[in-house]
Design an enzyme around this catalytic site. Sequence first.
Site, PDB file in Angstrom:
ATOM      1  N   HIS A  26       2.427   2.926  -3.206  1.00 25.36           N
ATOM      2  CA  HIS A  26       1.645   3.797  -4.114  1.00 25.36           C
ATOM      3  C   HIS A  26       1.992   5.260  -4.183  1.00 25.36           C
ATOM      4  O   HIS A  26       2.067   5.889  -4.986  1.00 25.36           O
ATOM      5  CB  HIS A  26       0.296   3.771  -3.817  1.00 25.36           C
ATOM      6  CG  HIS A  26      -0.302   2.202  -4.568  1.00 25.36           C
ATOM      7  ND1 HIS A  26      -0.592   2.354  -5.644  1.00 25.36           N
ATOM      8  CD2 HIS A  26      -0.946   1.467  -4.128  1.00 25.36           C
ATOM      9  CE1 HIS A  26      -1.128   1.030  -5.981  1.00 25.36           C
ATOM     10  NE2 HIS A  26      -1.390   0.573  -4.907  1.00 25.36           N
ATOM     11  N   HIS A  53     -53.202  16.558  -9.388  1.00 23.32           N
ATOM     12  CA  HIS A  53     -52.851  15.285  -9.022  1.00 23.32           C
ATOM     13  C   HIS A  53     -53.946  14.652  -8.298  1.00 23.32           C
ATOM     14  O   HIS A  53     -54.300  13.398  -8.855  1.00 23.32           O
ATOM     15  CB  HIS A  53     -51.370  15.398  -7.752  1.00 23.32           C
ATOM     16  CG  HIS A  53     -50.266  15.623  -8.396  1.00 23.32           C
ATOM     17  ND1 HIS A  53     -50.047  16.860  -8.839  1.00 23.32           N
ATOM     18  CD2 HIS A  53     -49.074  14.901  -8.363  1.00 23.32           C
ATOM     19  CE1 HIS A  53     -48.772  16.892  -9.154  1.00 23.32           C
ATOM     20  NE2 HIS A  53     -48.346  15.891  -8.764  1.00 23.32           N
ATOM     21  N   ASP A 112      -5.963  -6.794  -5.945  1.00 22.86           N
ATOM     22  CA  ASP A 112      -5.618  -5.593  -6.955  1.00 22.86           C
ATOM     23  C   ASP A 112      -5.789  -5.959  -8.653  1.00 22.86           C
ATOM     24  O   ASP A 112      -6.113  -5.301  -9.369  1.00 22.86           O
ATOM     25  CB  ASP A 112      -4.310  -4.933  -6.592  1.00 22.86           C
ATOM     26  CG  ASP A 112      -4.395  -4.148  -5.249  1.00 22.86           C
ATOM     27  OD1 ASP A 112      -5.479  -3.735  -5.003  1.00 22.86           O
ATOM     28  OD2 ASP A 112      -3.246  -3.771  -4.763  1.00 22.86           O
ATOM     29  N   GLN A 136       0.880  -1.328  -0.029  1.00 23.58           N
ATOM     30  CA  GLN A 136      -0.100   0.038  -0.055  1.00 23.58           C
ATOM     31  C   GLN A 136       0.912   1.116  -0.055  1.00 23.58           C
ATOM     32  O   GLN A 136       0.699   2.298  -0.593  1.00 23.58           O
ATOM     33  CB  GLN A 136      -0.795   0.173   1.269  1.00 23.58           C
ATOM     34  CG  GLN A 136      -2.001   0.877   1.041  1.00 23.58           C
ATOM     35  CD  GLN A 136      -2.790   0.463  -0.145  1.00 23.58           C
ATOM     36  OE1 GLN A 136      -3.241   1.420  -0.538  1.00 23.58           O
ATOM     37  NE2 GLN A 136      -3.213  -0.633  -0.366  1.00 23.58           N
ATOM     38  N   GLU A 174     -10.467   1.445   2.875  1.00 23.44           N
ATOM     39  CA  GLU A 174     -10.575   1.255   1.500  1.00 23.44           C
ATOM     40  C   GLU A 174     -10.223  -0.604   1.519  1.00 23.44           C
ATOM     41  O   GLU A 174     -11.074  -1.285   0.855  1.00 23.44           O
ATOM     42  CB  GLU A 174      -9.605   1.728   0.583  1.00 23.44           C
ATOM     43  CG  GLU A 174      -9.552   1.412  -0.708  1.00 23.44           C
ATOM     44  CD  GLU A 174      -8.544   2.009  -1.743  1.00 23.44           C
ATOM     45  OE1 GLU A 174      -7.480   2.585  -0.811  1.00 23.44           O
ATOM     46  OE2 GLU A 174      -8.785   2.177  -2.841  1.00 23.44           O
ATOM     47  N   HIS A 175      -9.007  -0.960   2.075  1.00 20.64           N
ATOM     48  CA  HIS A 175      -8.742  -2.316   2.038  1.00 20.64           C
ATOM     49  C   HIS A 175      -8.648  -2.753   3.348  1.00 20.64           C
ATOM     50  O   HIS A 175      -7.990  -2.234   4.149  1.00 20.64           O
ATOM     51  CB  HIS A 175      -7.427  -2.488   1.286  1.00 20.64           C
ATOM     52  CG  HIS A 175      -7.305  -1.910  -0.068  1.00 20.64           C
ATOM     53  ND1 HIS A 175      -6.647  -0.882  -0.417  1.00 20.64           N
ATOM     54  CD2 HIS A 175      -7.684  -2.459  -1.385  1.00 20.64           C
ATOM     55  CE1 HIS A 175      -6.613  -0.681  -1.791  1.00 20.64           C
ATOM     56  NE2 HIS A 175      -7.386  -1.768  -2.315  1.00 20.64           N
TER      57      HIS A 175
END
Lengths: 460, 460
Positions: A286, A444, A385, A283, A351-352
């Site tokens: 990145h 209506h 991934d 991670q 996220e993960h």
Amino acid sequence: MQAQPVRLRTDSADFEAAFRDRLHWSADTDAAIEQRVADILADVQARGDAAVLDYTARFDGLAAPDMAALELTQADFKAAFDAIPAAQRDALQAAAKRVRSYHEAQKKASGESWSYRDEDGTLLGQKVTPLDRVGIYVPGGKAAYPSSLLMNAIPAHVAGVQEIIMVVPTPVRGSVATGGTGAQLASSKGERNELVLAAAYVAGVTRAFTIGGAQAVAALAYGTATVPKVDKITGPGNAYVASAKKRVFGTVGIDMIAGPSEILVLADGSTPADWVAMDLFSQAEHDELAQSILLCPDAAYLDAVQEAIDRLLPAMPRAEIIAKSLNGRGALIHTRSMEEACAISNRIAPEHLEVSSTDPHRWEPLLRHAGAIFLGAYTSESLGDYCAGPNHVLPTSGTARFSSPLGVYDFQKRSSLIEVSAAGAQVLGTVAAELAYGEGLQAHARAAELRLSPVPPARG
Amino acid sequence: MQAQPVRLRTDSADFEAAFRDRLHWSADTDAAIEQRVADILADVQARGDAAVLDYTARFDGLAAPDMAALELTQADFKAAFDAIPAAQRDALQAAAKRVRSYHEAQKKASGESWSYRDEDGTLLGQKVTPLDRVGIYVPGGKAAYPSSLLMNAIPAHVAGVQEIIMVVPTPVRGSVATGGTGAQLASSKGERNELVLAAAYVAGVTRAFTIGGAQAVAALAYGTATVPKVDKITGPGNAYVASAKKRVFGTVGIDMIAGPSEILVLADGSTPADWVAMDLFSQAEHDELAQSILLCPDAAYLDAVQEAIDRLLPAMPRAEIIAKSLNGRGALIHTRSMEEACAISNRIAPEHLEVSSTDPHRWEPLLRHAGAIFLGAYTSESLGDYCAGPNHVLPTSGTARFSSPLGVYDFQKRSSLIEVSAAGAQVLGTVAAELAYGEGLQAHARAAELRLSPVPPARG
């Protein structure tokens, strides 16, 4: 170089403050970027292709005589695919196959039309249809990931989208987009990423243009003489792209705006420490802003992971980024229990989320918010991934509290279906008229009453 | 007063231009509103309750000593429910029951968790969970519709959301919010809509505050000492509310930003002309900007509907709004065929689409983009607005091309589930490592390779 994630203990008095401090991240909205993006969007809307060509020359250093020169062909994709090593070809195809198969299951589970009739014979349901045409933004430069192209294009295909338009900038070295000043660039040859083009071949992209930035988003959102207007734009990009996507939201659909990537590992101490250390690295490599956090009730295990970090880091080609990320945003947190670790995970909504435990199904039901949950020691995030099948485009920065992985559903939309029977209209008409009169909407009410038999006289 | 929708023929040479002109509508972004909203959001984020109290006094003329004074209680809801006429109580409950039952079917059809194991024993799936807490914006003033509250709260309940926080402004007459200047307002008693409170009782709202505007959106998005921070905000509002929702998007989830309401009627000429005229009115009475369009291959039928419009209009209490809407934005379009009418409908992607035909199922498959499709003469849009069951919060302004009715899915989010088996890791690890090396992400590759047996030596 040293990588030393901060070490925290949940039973310490200052845990809460230190924890909040470590989590803090906010997407700064830069007013200058916002204004420039607004100007670019307006210009592309007004001048179309001409504006796109101008910005591409200015920012990417790519001087093209016309938009045709910026279009990639199916032959380009095929040539790229044929040119890459056989092992890469095989890997791309194997990944695509698994991703497709997962998304087909997803469509079957949650993306089909349905309907039923009630006791009055009234039909109620929902029709699910694909979007007609979508645009996929693929970043150029350092973050050009062919796997992202697969993850965006395949769900669109599975949904039944007929046209997928890719935009991928191919900036010339020294251009503004590559960090240069753009001064005196004369080249007309941008740098293409062959693996991205090969992925476009495997995923099936309808048309593609070598344009990027806010101008590419504008071209897709409004359409130009050359670039077809799409219904939705997905895919990651830099601050200009993100700002442009936010701004065209409503004219077209967009996916979530992604923040820095994050991993949270819940460990019971049974997984080899090297495996977990490498998962944290994967991670951290990145981006310096990426966040890697390990939660474990076993202090000795945290020591072992730190030792593995120290030992494994020097061999990593991206050691510098990894170290910056772990030092600036990483954390090894000693919790009182796995239950507490799960509760903290829910606060983060990562996220993960890796559940690195011999008994992951014991903890999974406690985990309420996460983009993707990786269960057991063998399930490294990196498998997810690339090729396990589920999408790797996931909600970041805690947005997993309210949003979902990219999926087939992002490339579909639903239409309600209602067919009221004559008998049903008698029952529903009375209810609708009562509420409509209550809201002061007499037309209506009358529209409902006209379907009653006999038609009641007008009220109010 | 006259209501004369423009009359167009698709076989006329100037149809295309006239048609585009009639459809044209764009949500102006007002820079002054945007700036004021940005300021209000920042102030509420910084000062919390104090800022909310200030803006509520300034804009709604509602001077409250503290936030507690602006909170509605369950007893308030119950009292309102008990106070309204029995027919309204019954109608609210009947509508709620049908809406709940439809959304339960929706959850079952597309909102449940799923998983499967592949041939290697690897588990893949998706876990569907409700949002923890949502905020529902209910407008005060002329657009205070209790039916909207049902349509927002019930899907949230069905999804399993535990806390539903309602905000509903109760501006004092003469305040800025009611179109006054706000000068010298001293009252502390805002105007409550009893039917909205009764609907809150029926729908089940956890807590409620009599606040509105950008300050209410900010309070929900950021949380204050009194107002709980939510995960998503849904519900309609004015330009300030819409701008605030767009701005907090990402911090929380939001629903679509609604434009003016629209109806498109595809008629084969078999439905009584009065019914269709009233259906056009029921859209037009919402708002001068609302759009009502009728498409029909039978010119005599268009004449009959125009005659019905002329005859029925004078009796309508909201005749003035109806006339302005029909004159400014309405159209009666003579098409060559029903097939052509369907094709035009797909270009418009209307919010409400009535297929007023003896054979609606012949045409439905041709209709690709619409928020809700009403099939057959008995299915007036107003039945769908209140009580047929499907949601009346629908995509407007052509956004049905890429978005869907509000639904249970808007109050759920998904997490991918992956559990790679030891055998699966051997297959997936090779593929992932190949692609990761190709992308220059060596830690990703090593994390996959560490799960291989034997572990291969590091590459690159």
